[in-house]
Design a protein around this motif. Structure first.
Motif, PDB file in Angstrom:
ATOM      1  N   PHE A  21       0.829  -1.189  -0.106  1.00 45.57           N
ATOM      2  CA  PHE A  21      -0.171   0.059   0.069  1.00 45.57           C
ATOM      3  C   PHE A  21       0.744   1.239   0.020  1.00 45.57           C
ATOM      4  CE2 PHE A  21      -3.546  -2.530   2.151  1.00 45.57           C
ATOM      5  CZ  PHE A  21      -4.071  -2.856   1.352  1.00 45.57           C
ATOM      6  N   LYS A  22       1.809   1.231   0.510  1.00 44.52           N
ATOM      7  CA  LYS A  22       2.853   2.627   0.780  1.00 44.52           C
ATOM      8  C   LYS A  22       3.546   2.610  -0.600  1.00 44.52           C
ATOM      9  CE  LYS A  22       6.994   0.825   3.168  1.00 44.52           C
ATOM     10  NZ  LYS A  22       7.827   0.672   4.236  1.00 44.52           N
ATOM     11  N   ARG A  23       3.883   1.696  -1.306  1.00 48.33           N
ATOM     12  CA  ARG A  23       4.606   1.646  -2.366  1.00 48.33           C
ATOM     13  C   ARG A  23       3.896   2.047  -3.553  1.00 48.33           C
ATOM     14  NH1 ARG A  23       7.222  -2.337  -0.272  1.00 48.33           N
ATOM     15  NH2 ARG A  23       6.449  -3.764  -2.076  1.00 48.33           N
ATOM     16  N   VAL A  24       2.804   1.225  -3.577  1.00 50.95           N
ATOM     17  CA  VAL A  24       1.713   1.054  -5.014  1.00 50.95           C
ATOM     18  C   VAL A  24       0.571   1.910  -4.640  1.00 50.95           C
ATOM     19  CG1 VAL A  24       0.797  -0.367  -6.455  1.00 50.95           C
ATOM     20  CG2 VAL A  24       3.025  -1.157  -5.304  1.00 50.95           C
ATOM     21  N   GLY A  25       0.100   1.983  -3.471  1.00 52.43           N
ATOM     22  CA  GLY A  25      -1.220   2.582  -3.397  1.00 52.43           C
ATOM     23  C   GLY A  25      -2.436   1.766  -2.911  1.00 52.43           C
ATOM     24  N   PHE A  26      -3.488   1.990  -2.348  1.00 52.38           N
ATOM     25  CA  PHE A  26      -4.611   1.242  -1.889  1.00 52.38           C
ATOM     26  C   PHE A  26      -5.463   0.556  -3.284  1.00 52.38           C
ATOM     27  CE2 PHE A  26      -3.823   3.992   1.734  1.00 52.38           C
ATOM     28  CZ  PHE A  26      -3.575   2.797   2.785  1.00 52.38           C
ATOM     29  N   HIS A  27      -5.735   1.468  -3.969  1.00 50.44           N
ATOM     30  CA  HIS A  27      -6.421   0.965  -5.246  1.00 50.44           C
ATOM     31  C   HIS A  27      -5.613   0.023  -6.074  1.00 50.44           C
ATOM     32  CE1 HIS A  27     -10.151   2.748  -3.717  1.00 50.44           C
ATOM     33  NE2 HIS A  27      -9.629   4.151  -4.054  1.00 50.44           N
ATOM     34  N   ALA A  28      -4.283   0.589  -6.381  1.00 53.18           N
ATOM     35  CA  ALA A  28      -3.691  -0.197  -7.250  1.00 53.18           C
ATOM     36  C   ALA A  28      -3.187  -1.519  -6.725  1.00 53.18           C
ATOM     37  CB  ALA A  28      -2.297   0.671  -7.570  1.00 53.18           C
ATOM     38  N   THR A  29      -3.194  -1.872  -5.434  1.00 53.75           N
ATOM     39  CA  THR A  29      -2.969  -3.026  -4.775  1.00 53.75           C
ATOM     40  C   THR A  29      -3.923  -3.976  -5.022  1.00 53.75           C
ATOM     41  OG1 THR A  29      -1.276  -2.151  -3.750  1.00 53.75           O
ATOM     42  CG2 THR A  29      -1.632  -4.423  -3.028  1.00 53.75           C
ATOM     43  N   GLY A  30      -3.968  -5.067  -5.699  1.00 53.79           N
ATOM     44  CA  GLY A  30      -5.073  -5.994  -5.683  1.00 53.79           C
ATOM     45  C   GLY A  30      -5.033  -7.038  -4.578  1.00 53.79           C
ATOM     46  N   ILE A  31      -5.760  -7.464  -4.199  1.00 53.84           N
ATOM     47  CA  ILE A  31      -5.920  -8.546  -3.126  1.00 53.84           C
ATOM     48  C   ILE A  31      -5.096  -9.827  -3.536  1.00 53.84           C
ATOM     49  CG2 ILE A  31      -8.012 -10.144  -3.523  1.00 53.84           C
ATOM     50  CD1 ILE A  31      -7.380  -8.237  -0.281  1.00 53.84           C
ATOM     51  N   ASP A  32      -5.148 -10.143  -4.905  1.00 55.67           N
ATOM     52  CA  ASP A  32      -4.479 -11.399  -5.222  1.00 55.67           C
ATOM     53  C   ASP A  32      -2.869 -11.167  -5.132  1.00 55.67           C
ATOM     54  OD1 ASP A  32      -6.507 -12.977  -5.842  1.00 55.67           O
ATOM     55  OD2 ASP A  32      -6.619 -12.303  -7.974  1.00 55.67           O
ATOM     56  N   ARG A  33      -2.466 -10.016  -5.456  1.00 57.78           N
ATOM     57  CA  ARG A  33      -0.968  -9.599  -5.092  1.00 57.78           C
ATOM     58  C   ARG A  33      -0.507  -9.714  -3.941  1.00 57.78           C
ATOM     59  NH1 ARG A  33       2.161  -4.128  -7.302  1.00 57.78           N
ATOM     60  NH2 ARG A  33       4.202  -4.912  -6.549  1.00 57.78           N
ATOM     61  N   ILE A  34      -1.543  -9.183  -2.879  1.00 56.36           N
ATOM     62  CA  ILE A  34      -1.140  -9.401  -1.529  1.00 56.36           C
ATOM     63  C   ILE A  34      -0.987 -10.884  -1.044  1.00 56.36           C
ATOM     64  CG2 ILE A  34      -1.852  -8.849   0.717  1.00 56.36           C
ATOM     65  CD1 ILE A  34      -3.449  -6.536  -0.345  1.00 56.36           C
ATOM     66  N   ILE A  35      -2.020 -11.688  -1.648  1.00 53.85           N
ATOM     67  CA  ILE A  35      -1.691 -13.206  -1.443  1.00 53.85           C
ATOM     68  C   ILE A  35      -0.668 -13.738  -1.930  1.00 53.85           C
ATOM     69  CG2 ILE A  35      -3.081 -15.192  -2.132  1.00 53.85           C
ATOM     70  CD1 ILE A  35      -5.794 -13.675  -1.775  1.00 53.85           C
ATOM     71  N   ALA A  36      -0.219 -13.201  -3.013  1.00 57.41           N
ATOM     72  CA  ALA A  36       0.764 -13.897  -3.629  1.00 57.41           C
ATOM     73  C   ALA A  36       2.046 -13.548  -2.933  1.00 57.41           C
ATOM     74  CB  ALA A  36       1.139 -13.455  -4.974  1.00 57.41           C
ATOM     75  N   GLU A  37       2.256 -12.317  -2.572  1.00 52.28           N
ATOM     76  CA  GLU A  37       3.621 -11.690  -1.873  1.00 52.28           C
ATOM     77  C   GLU A  37       3.445 -12.040  -0.651  1.00 52.28           C
ATOM     78  OE1 GLU A  37       5.342  -7.918  -2.596  1.00 52.28           O
ATOM     79  OE2 GLU A  37       4.653  -7.931  -4.659  1.00 52.28           O
ATOM     80  N   ALA A  38       2.305 -12.263   0.009  1.00 51.51           N
ATOM     81  CA  ALA A  38       2.400 -13.001   1.424  1.00 51.51           C
ATOM     82  C   ALA A  38       2.554 -14.285   1.563  1.00 51.51           C
ATOM     83  CB  ALA A  38       1.207 -12.534   2.194  1.00 51.51           C
ATOM     84  N   ASP A  39       2.459 -15.013   0.511  1.00 54.09           N
ATOM     85  CA  ASP A  39       2.649 -16.276   0.208  1.00 54.09           C
ATOM     86  C   ASP A  39       1.531 -17.055   1.084  1.00 54.09           C
ATOM     87  OD1 ASP A  39       3.478 -18.815  -0.940  1.00 54.09           O
ATOM     88  OD2 ASP A  39       5.202 -18.716   0.271  1.00 54.09           O
ATOM     89  N   VAL A  40       0.414 -16.680   1.025  1.00 51.21           N
ATOM     90  CA  VAL A  40      -0.720 -17.392   1.955  1.00 51.21           C
ATOM     91  C   VAL A  40      -1.743 -17.901   0.952  1.00 51.21           C
ATOM     92  CG1 VAL A  40      -0.118 -15.991   4.059  1.00 51.21           C
ATOM     93  CG2 VAL A  40      -1.789 -15.110   2.346  1.00 51.21           C
ATOM     94  N   ALA A  41      -2.423 -18.853   1.660  1.00 56.74           N
ATOM     95  CA  ALA A  41      -3.686 -19.287   0.758  1.00 56.74           C
ATOM     96  C   ALA A  41      -4.626 -18.204   0.680  1.00 56.74           C
ATOM     97  CB  ALA A  41      -4.166 -20.565   1.263  1.00 56.74           C
ATOM     98  N   LYS A  42      -5.514 -18.292  -0.240  1.00 55.31           N
ATOM     99  CA  LYS A  42      -6.558 -17.294  -0.485  1.00 55.31           C
ATOM    100  C   LYS A  42      -7.586 -17.427   0.634  1.00 55.31           C
ATOM    101  CE  LYS A  42      -8.109 -15.789  -4.588  1.00 55.31           C
ATOM    102  NZ  LYS A  42      -8.565 -15.578  -5.623  1.00 55.31           N
TER     103      LYS A  42
END
Length: 193
Positions: A21-42
């Motif tokens: 969020f701090k680098r990319v923004g709230f709207h520009a960061t999708g939930i799938d990207r967070i899941i992928a970068e956190a390496d957690v299951a949906k």
């Protein structure tokens, strides 16, 4: 997919989302990207955060708590109200030069979520009001409450302006000029010392 230890998953998701969020923004960061970068299951994501808005509010609360703890530690080191205020400005000066500086996450939230009824907007406002309240309480040690309220608002505006100028690539002059203006306000003639 390897997931962090069960007890740390929620915090890991929050910290990952915070970085995005701090680098990319709230709207520009999708939930799938967070899941992928956190390496957690949906399913893990949605178990902890049923909606992206829930996650955004949690990230803002996480950042606000970190900020408050840092300022609490600094306040313990300063004796006078002027020095306590100066240390807040000094904290910003250090932050402006850190690798963690991408502008103010709370200001970004206010810009991206303009509806005052939105929970993300409200979380950002709570943090800004918290900083103003902190400064007002410090200033009440040296001036009447109504004056402390007005001066704390002016100091918040100086901090916000300096943060924007630092993001524009002028961190040194931004904090130097904001701190100088803040100290001039505190030293104004007629002010009880």
């Amino acid at each position: 997919m390897t997931e962090p230890a069960r007890t740390d998953k929620r915090q890991h998701i929050v910290e990952t989302a915070y970085g995005l969020f701090k680098r990319v923004g709230f709207h520009a960061t999708g939930i799938d990207r967070i899941i992928a970068e956190a390496d957690v299951a949906k399913m893990t994501m949605y178990r902890h955060f049923p909606s992206k808005h829930d996650l955004m509010v949690e990230v803002l609360a996480y950042r606000a708590e970190r900020f408050e703890r840092q300022l609490d530690r600094l306040a313990e080191q300063a004796a006078t109200p002027e020095r306590k205020i100066g240390m807040i400005f000094d904290w910003y000066g250090r932050w402006f030069h850190s690798a963690d500086f991408h502008g103010c996450l709370f200001a970004h939230a206010l810009a991206e979520f303009g509806d005052p009824a939105h929970p993300v907007f409200q979380a950002a406002v709570r943090q800004k009001n918290g900083l103003k309240r902190r400064m007002r309480l410090i200033l009440e040690e040296m001036m009447p409450t109504d004056e402390a309220d007005s001066v704390s608002a002016a100091l918040l505006m100086l901090i916000e302006g300096a943060t924007l100028m630092a993001r524009m690539g002028q961190p040194d002059s931004a904090i130097r000029d904001a701190r100088k203006a803040a100290m001039a306000i505190l030293a104004a003639p007629g002010r009880p010392q």
